[in-house]
Design an enzyme around this catalytic site. Structure first.
Site, PDB file in Angstrom:
ATOM      1  CD  GLU A 155      -1.867  -5.191   8.454  1.00 23.16           C
ATOM      2  OE1 GLU A 155      -2.588  -5.980   8.799  1.00 23.16           O
ATOM      3  OE2 GLU A 155      -2.268  -3.936   8.334  1.00 23.16           O
ATOM      4  CD  GLN A 215      -4.307  -8.988   8.930  1.00 24.81           C
ATOM      5  OE1 GLN A 215      -3.811  -9.048   9.940  1.00 24.81           O
ATOM      6  NE2 GLN A 215      -4.574  -7.879   8.240  1.00 24.81           N
ATOM      7  NE  ARG A 251      -1.883  -1.629   3.672  1.00 25.20           N
ATOM      8  CZ  ARG A 251      -2.088  -1.801   4.656  1.00 25.20           C
ATOM      9  NH1 ARG A 251      -3.237  -1.397   5.230  1.00 25.20           N
ATOM     10  NH2 ARG A 251      -1.367  -2.363   5.742  1.00 25.20           N
TER      11      ARG A 251
END
Length: 87
Positions: free
Chosen positions: A49, A51, A9
């Site tokens: 992060e 996950q 990102r």
């Protein structure tokens, strides 16, 4: 710090907060590749992060067993609708 290589990102090799401040990190496709690439388990245990890593449970158990340390992770267990996340 380690983050998923899927997280592009803001930057490929940094974790960037919402104020635009970046922190250098390693971007990996999976956590178990760290010892394969660098020859040892992380001494700093902070996957970000988590996950996004399918192998996060295995990795955290291995780090805890090998180093006898507490492992700290940051991640979500659901999406904005409170549904379970699966990568």
């Amino acid at each position: 710090m380690v983050k998923s290589s899927m997280d592009t990102r803001y930057a490929k090799d940094s974790v960037v907060n919402h104020d635009g401040i970046g922190f250098p990190c390693l971007a990996l496709t999976d956590l178990m590749s760290f010892p394969e690439r660098f020859g040892h388990i992380l001494t700093t245990r902070c996957p970000y992060e988590v996950q996004f890593f399918r192998d996060h449970y295995e990795f955290c158990c291995k780090v805890a067993d090998v180093n006898g340390k507490t492992v700290t992770v940051a991640g979500l267990d659901g999406d904005y609708l409170r549904c379970y996340c699966e990568v």
